[in-house]
Design an enzyme around this catalytic site. Structure first.
Site, short mmCIF file in Angstrom:
data_model
loop_
_atom_site.label_atom_id
_atom_site.label_comp_id
_atom_site.label_asym_id
_atom_site.label_seq_id
_atom_site.Cartn_x
_atom_site.Cartn_y
_atom_site.Cartn_z
N THR A 27 27.29 39.35 39.06
CA THR A 27 28.02 40.49 38.50
C THR A 27 27.54 40.65 37.07
O THR A 27 26.85 39.78 36.54
CB THR A 27 29.55 40.24 38.49
OG1 THR A 27 29.84 39.18 37.56
CG2 THR A 27 30.08 39.87 39.87
N VAL A 82 27.92 30.68 34.63
CA VAL A 82 28.14 31.45 33.40
C VAL A 82 26.84 32.18 33.04
O VAL A 82 25.79 31.56 32.89
CB VAL A 82 28.58 30.53 32.24
CG1 VAL A 82 28.73 31.34 30.95
CG2 VAL A 82 29.88 29.82 32.60
N LYS A 83 26.97 33.51 32.90
CA LYS A 83 25.78 34.31 32.58
C LYS A 83 25.78 34.60 31.08
O LYS A 83 26.78 35.09 30.54
CB LYS A 83 25.89 35.62 33.36
CG LYS A 83 24.62 36.20 33.87
CD LYS A 83 24.99 37.38 34.76
CE LYS A 83 23.81 38.12 35.23
NZ LYS A 83 24.22 39.39 35.86
N VAL A 84 24.67 34.29 30.44
CA VAL A 84 24.55 34.58 29.00
C VAL A 84 23.28 35.39 28.77
O VAL A 84 22.29 35.20 29.48
CB VAL A 84 24.51 33.28 28.14
CG1 VAL A 84 25.74 32.44 28.33
CG2 VAL A 84 23.25 32.47 28.41
#
Ligand code: E4P
Length: 217
Positions: A27, A82-84
């Site tokens: 997402t 976790v998307k960074v």
């Protein structure tokens, strides 16, 4: 090669998961903003459906904020990733979160140099955006080939997650190059099924079968 769907739509995720070919979900803030409901609850529901990696992106742009949001996202479910973004603070957060055992997906990657930084920071996944590169007259798949080669050279364990896929050939090319994962919108996954010869072939088989049964009856 693993197949992820790139959406925040729980209905679409349920439909594709029911096919038995879905390995994970990505997402981003734009996708989650379109969906009704609280985003953490939505991500939890997605994890319960998919039971595979689900990427949720931080919206903070500073290291401390990314760490805070990263912990918050990771606490939603064991499947959360976790998307960074690939910024200095993002790479720093990637290193720190990965060191704590939290899986990180480094996103908005548009060059091999950036992909090298993500791997060095311990990213679980790197997301080169092939469609957005194609949009600016640069071959996105060339970038995937470079990243796969660099990661192979040094045996980095970071998985190459081909993102911003716009059509089935992005997926076929990625598979030929040995990329680990493609994430695609639901419509692109639907398009993988389509071939006119399958439709006409099935139609003929069924017609012939009915004709023969009518003669025998
Ligand atoms: C990946 O993680 C991103 O959410 C996504 O693939 C972006 O795709 P787009 O360029 O179609 O928005």
């Amino acid at each position: 090669m693993k197949l992820f769907v790139d959406t925040g739509s729980i209905r679409d995720i349920e439909t594709i998961a029911a096919l038995g070919i879905l390995d994970g979900v990505t997402t981003n803030p734009s996708l989650l903003a379109k969906e009704p409901g609280e985003f953490r609850e939505n991500l939890k529901k997605i994890c319960d459906i998919v039971k595979g990696p689900v990427s949720g992106e931080v919206t903070a742009t500073d290291f401390a904020g990314m760490m805070r949001e990263g912990h918050d996202i990771a606490a939603i479910d064991e499947h959360m990733v976790v998307k960074v973004p690939l910024t200095r603070d993002g790479i720093r957060a990637c290193k720190a979160l990965s060191s704590e055992g939290i899986r990180v997906n480094v996103t908005l990657v548009f060059s091999a140099a950036q992909a090298l930084l993500a791997a060095k920071a311990g990213a679980g996944f790197v997301s080169p955006f092939v469609g957005r590169l194609d949009d600016v007259a640069t071959n996105g798949m060339d970038l995937v080939r470079e990243i796969v080669q660099i990661y192979d050279n040094y045996e980095f364990s970071t998985e190459v997650l081909v993102a911003s896929c716009r059509h089935p050939m992005h997926i076929v090319e990625a598979a030929k190059m040995g990329a680990d994962i493609c994430t695609c919108p639901p419509a692109v996954i639907e398009a993988l099924f389509n071939h006119p010869l399958t439709n006409s072939g099935l139609e003929k088989f069924l017609k012939d079968w009915e004709k023969a049964r009518a003669v025998k009856a």
